[in-house]
Motif scaffolding. Structure first.
Motif, PDB file in Angstrom:
ATOM      1  N   GLN A   1       0.993  -1.193   0.019  1.00 51.95           N
ATOM      2  CA  GLN A   1      -0.018  -0.048   0.073  1.00 51.95           C
ATOM      3  C   GLN A   1       0.823   1.194  -0.191  1.00 51.95           C
ATOM      4  O   GLN A   1       0.773   2.246  -0.532  1.00 51.95           O
ATOM      5  CB  GLN A   1      -0.912   0.094   1.289  1.00 51.95           C
ATOM      6  CG  GLN A   1      -1.871   1.000   1.016  1.00 51.95           C
ATOM      7  CD  GLN A   1      -2.973   1.224   2.281  1.00 51.95           C
ATOM      8  OE1 GLN A   1      -3.255   0.174   3.028  1.00 51.95           O
ATOM      9  NE2 GLN A   1      -3.600   2.095   2.279  1.00 51.95           N
ATOM     10  N   LYS A   2       2.111   1.260   0.561  1.00 47.18           N
ATOM     11  CA  LYS A   2       2.896   2.287   0.841  1.00 47.18           C
ATOM     12  C   LYS A   2       3.488   2.439  -0.682  1.00 47.18           C
ATOM     13  O   LYS A   2       3.504   3.811  -1.039  1.00 47.18           O
ATOM     14  CB  LYS A   2       4.013   2.252   1.681  1.00 47.18           C
ATOM     15  CG  LYS A   2       3.659   2.399   3.081  1.00 47.18           C
ATOM     16  CD  LYS A   2       3.490   3.896   3.485  1.00 47.18           C
ATOM     17  CE  LYS A   2       3.012   3.843   4.830  1.00 47.18           C
ATOM     18  NZ  LYS A   2       2.572   5.222   5.101  1.00 47.18           N
ATOM     19  N   GLU A   3       3.627   1.463  -1.206  1.00 46.51           N
ATOM     20  CA  GLU A   3       4.569   1.653  -2.710  1.00 46.51           C
ATOM     21  C   GLU A   3       3.117   2.581  -3.697  1.00 46.51           C
ATOM     22  O   GLU A   3       3.701   3.192  -4.461  1.00 46.51           O
ATOM     23  CB  GLU A   3       4.877   0.382  -3.179  1.00 46.51           C
ATOM     24  CG  GLU A   3       5.951  -0.354  -2.664  1.00 46.51           C
ATOM     25  CD  GLU A   3       6.251  -1.678  -3.227  1.00 46.51           C
ATOM     26  OE1 GLU A   3       5.675  -1.913  -4.479  1.00 46.51           O
ATOM     27  OE2 GLU A   3       6.873  -2.423  -2.553  1.00 46.51           O
ATOM     28  N   THR A   4       2.039   1.772  -3.576  1.00 55.38           N
ATOM     29  CA  THR A   4       0.918   2.264  -4.425  1.00 55.38           C
ATOM     30  C   THR A   4       0.735   3.652  -3.980  1.00 55.38           C
ATOM     31  O   THR A   4       0.209   4.669  -4.899  1.00 55.38           O
ATOM     32  CB  THR A   4      -0.376   1.350  -4.577  1.00 55.38           C
ATOM     33  OG1 THR A   4      -0.548   1.115  -3.184  1.00 55.38           O
ATOM     34  CG2 THR A   4      -0.052   0.071  -5.086  1.00 55.38           C
ATOM     35  N   GLU A   5       0.697   4.118  -2.726  1.00 62.10           N
ATOM     36  CA  GLU A   5       0.514   5.576  -2.294  1.00 62.10           C
ATOM     37  C   GLU A   5       1.587   6.501  -2.840  1.00 62.10           C
ATOM     38  O   GLU A   5       1.232   7.339  -3.189  1.00 62.10           O
ATOM     39  CB  GLU A   5       0.725   5.568  -0.829  1.00 62.10           C
ATOM     40  CG  GLU A   5       0.374   6.803  -0.055  1.00 62.10           C
ATOM     41  CD  GLU A   5       0.412   6.540   1.510  1.00 62.10           C
ATOM     42  OE1 GLU A   5       1.202   7.149   2.184  1.00 62.10           O
ATOM     43  OE2 GLU A   5      -0.345   5.613   2.106  1.00 62.10           O
ATOM     44  N   LYS A   6       2.706   6.095  -3.047  1.00 61.11           N
ATOM     45  CA  LYS A   6       3.809   6.860  -3.424  1.00 61.11           C
ATOM     46  C   LYS A   6       3.490   6.947  -4.863  1.00 61.11           C
ATOM     47  O   LYS A   6       3.932   8.078  -5.605  1.00 61.11           O
ATOM     48  CB  LYS A   6       5.338   6.184  -3.282  1.00 61.11           C
ATOM     49  CG  LYS A   6       5.827   6.344  -1.752  1.00 61.11           C
ATOM     50  CD  LYS A   6       6.879   5.712  -1.540  1.00 61.11           C
ATOM     51  CE  LYS A   6       7.448   5.838  -0.348  1.00 61.11           C
ATOM     52  NZ  LYS A   6       8.824   4.881   0.071  1.00 61.11           N
ATOM     53  N   LEU A   7       2.988   5.856  -5.589  1.00 63.72           N
ATOM     54  CA  LEU A   7       2.931   6.140  -7.131  1.00 63.72           C
ATOM     55  C   LEU A   7       1.544   6.927  -7.285  1.00 63.72           C
ATOM     56  O   LEU A   7       1.791   7.701  -8.411  1.00 63.72           O
ATOM     57  CB  LEU A   7       2.537   4.480  -7.482  1.00 63.72           C
ATOM     58  CG  LEU A   7       2.205   4.366  -8.984  1.00 63.72           C
ATOM     59  CD1 LEU A   7       3.302   4.939 -10.136  1.00 63.72           C
ATOM     60  CD2 LEU A   7       2.187   2.846  -9.588  1.00 63.72           C
ATOM     61  N   ALA A   8       0.599   6.899  -6.366  1.00 68.46           N
ATOM     62  CA  ALA A   8      -0.346   7.880  -6.661  1.00 68.46           C
ATOM     63  C   ALA A   8       0.166   9.388  -6.445  1.00 68.46           C
ATOM     64  O   ALA A   8      -0.282  10.027  -7.272  1.00 68.46           O
ATOM     65  CB  ALA A   8      -1.500   7.487  -5.456  1.00 68.46           C
ATOM     66  N   VAL A   9       1.087   9.651  -5.434  1.00 71.58           N
ATOM     67  CA  VAL A   9       1.581  10.959  -5.258  1.00 71.58           C
ATOM     68  C   VAL A   9       2.056  11.310  -6.737  1.00 71.58           C
ATOM     69  O   VAL A   9       2.143  12.341  -7.232  1.00 71.58           O
ATOM     70  CB  VAL A   9       2.403  11.002  -4.273  1.00 71.58           C
ATOM     71  CG1 VAL A   9       3.315  12.256  -4.066  1.00 71.58           C
ATOM     72  CG2 VAL A   9       1.636  10.779  -2.733  1.00 71.58           C
ATOM     73  N   ARG A  10       3.105  10.429  -7.382  1.00 72.01           N
ATOM     74  CA  ARG A  10       3.624  10.747  -8.439  1.00 72.01           C
ATOM     75  C   ARG A  10       2.786  11.005  -9.581  1.00 72.01           C
ATOM     76  O   ARG A  10       2.891  12.018 -10.531  1.00 72.01           O
ATOM     77  CB  ARG A  10       4.572   9.458  -8.884  1.00 72.01           C
ATOM     78  CG  ARG A  10       5.815   9.710  -8.138  1.00 72.01           C
ATOM     79  CD  ARG A  10       7.078   8.986  -8.701  1.00 72.01           C
ATOM     80  NE  ARG A  10       6.641   7.400  -8.836  1.00 72.01           N
ATOM     81  CZ  ARG A  10       6.939   6.215  -8.056  1.00 72.01           C
ATOM     82  NH1 ARG A  10       7.449   6.559  -6.734  1.00 72.01           N
ATOM     83  NH2 ARG A  10       6.558   5.188  -8.314  1.00 72.01           N
ATOM     84  N   ARG A  11       1.668  10.112  -9.789  1.00 69.70           N
ATOM     85  CA  ARG A  11       0.756  10.299 -10.776  1.00 69.70           C
ATOM     86  C   ARG A  11       0.029  11.595 -10.656  1.00 69.70           C
ATOM     87  O   ARG A  11      -0.044  12.405 -11.755  1.00 69.70           O
ATOM     88  CB  ARG A  11      -0.371   9.318 -10.906  1.00 69.70           C
ATOM     89  CG  ARG A  11       0.170   7.983 -11.071  1.00 69.70           C
ATOM     90  CD  ARG A  11      -0.936   6.747 -10.873  1.00 69.70           C
ATOM     91  NE  ARG A  11      -0.451   5.570 -11.495  1.00 69.70           N
ATOM     92  CZ  ARG A  11      -1.064   4.333 -10.951  1.00 69.70           C
ATOM     93  NH1 ARG A  11      -2.006   4.384 -10.051  1.00 69.70           N
ATOM     94  NH2 ARG A  11      -0.636   3.351 -11.345  1.00 69.70           N
ATOM     95  N   ILE A  12      -0.397  12.219  -9.359  1.00 71.96           N
ATOM     96  CA  ILE A  12      -1.090  13.053  -9.391  1.00 71.96           C
ATOM     97  C   ILE A  12      -0.321  14.489  -9.455  1.00 71.96           C
ATOM     98  O   ILE A  12      -0.714  15.497 -10.232  1.00 71.96           O
ATOM     99  CB  ILE A  12      -1.881  13.444  -7.975  1.00 71.96           C
ATOM    100  CG1 ILE A  12      -2.949  12.354  -7.608  1.00 71.96           C
ATOM    101  CG2 ILE A  12      -2.546  14.723  -7.793  1.00 71.96           C
ATOM    102  CD1 ILE A  12      -3.933  12.260  -8.687  1.00 71.96           C
ATOM    103  N   THR A  13       0.964  14.548  -9.079  1.00 71.64           N
ATOM    104  CA  THR A  13       1.747  15.456  -9.176  1.00 71.64           C
ATOM    105  C   THR A  13       2.321  15.744 -10.425  1.00 71.64           C
ATOM    106  O   THR A  13       2.598  16.930 -11.107  1.00 71.64           O
ATOM    107  CB  THR A  13       2.853  15.532  -8.450  1.00 71.64           C
ATOM    108  OG1 THR A  13       3.740  14.175  -8.655  1.00 71.64           O
ATOM    109  CG2 THR A  13       2.630  15.741  -6.822  1.00 71.64           C
ATOM    110  N   SER A  14       2.212  14.704 -11.332  1.00 69.91           N
ATOM    111  CA  SER A  14       2.555  14.795 -12.710  1.00 69.91           C
ATOM    112  C   SER A  14       1.383  15.153 -13.803  1.00 69.91           C
ATOM    113  O   SER A  14       1.847  15.592 -14.871  1.00 69.91           O
ATOM    114  CB  SER A  14       3.150  13.323 -13.323  1.00 69.91           C
ATOM    115  OG  SER A  14       2.259  12.338 -13.350  1.00 69.91           O
ATOM    116  N   ILE A  15       0.293  14.860 -13.255  1.00 64.48           N
ATOM    117  CA  ILE A  15      -0.952  15.448 -14.248  1.00 64.48           C
ATOM    118  C   ILE A  15      -1.327  16.613 -14.124  1.00 64.48           C
ATOM    119  O   ILE A  15      -1.802  17.448 -15.028  1.00 64.48           O
ATOM    120  CB  ILE A  15      -2.112  14.262 -14.035  1.00 64.48           C
ATOM    121  CG1 ILE A  15      -1.743  12.962 -14.244  1.00 64.48           C
ATOM    122  CG2 ILE A  15      -3.340  14.642 -14.470  1.00 64.48           C
ATOM    123  CD1 ILE A  15      -2.705  11.818 -13.655  1.00 64.48           C
TER     124      ILE A  15
END
Length: 106
Positions: free
Chosen positions: A4-18
């Motif tokens: 979940q921590k990994e997917t949480e970090k990925l979510a942060v990267r996705r949102i900040t890149s979009i």
């Protein structure tokens, strides 16, 4: 939990890149974690609460404006792009929860 921590970090990267004006990374991570828990628990306990979240992801522009006004009436002002970010986080969470449940069920 580690997954979940990994997917949480990925979510942060996705949102900040979009988005041009993304929510703070801590906020994205907090919201992701909260939505993940709510949606995962709802699906696992077979309640229909999580359908509310899928319905929110389907709102068109006019419906999103109306929804933002309802949220504002509750005392929480959101810019249109902020609401879009929260909705995007919900979409990411739904996908991640569905993948997790698939893995669990084999």
């Amino acid at each position: 939990m580690e997954k979940q921590k990994e997917t949480e970090k990925l979510a942060v990267r996705r949102i900040t890149s979009i988005f041009d004006w993304p929510l703070p990374p801590e906020e994205i991570a907090r919201v992701y974690c909260n939505f993940y828990t709510i949606i995962y628990d709802s699906i696992k306990s077979e309640t229909t609460d999580w359908h509310f979240f899928t319905d929110v992801t389907k709102l068109d522009i006019a419906q999103r404006k109306e929804y933002r006004n309802k949220i504002a009436n509750l005392g929480h002002e959101l810019r249109p792009d902020e609401l879009n970010q929260y909705i995007c986080i919900i979409m990411i969470v739904i996908i991640d929860v569905e993948k997790e449940i698939e893995r669990e069920n084999g």
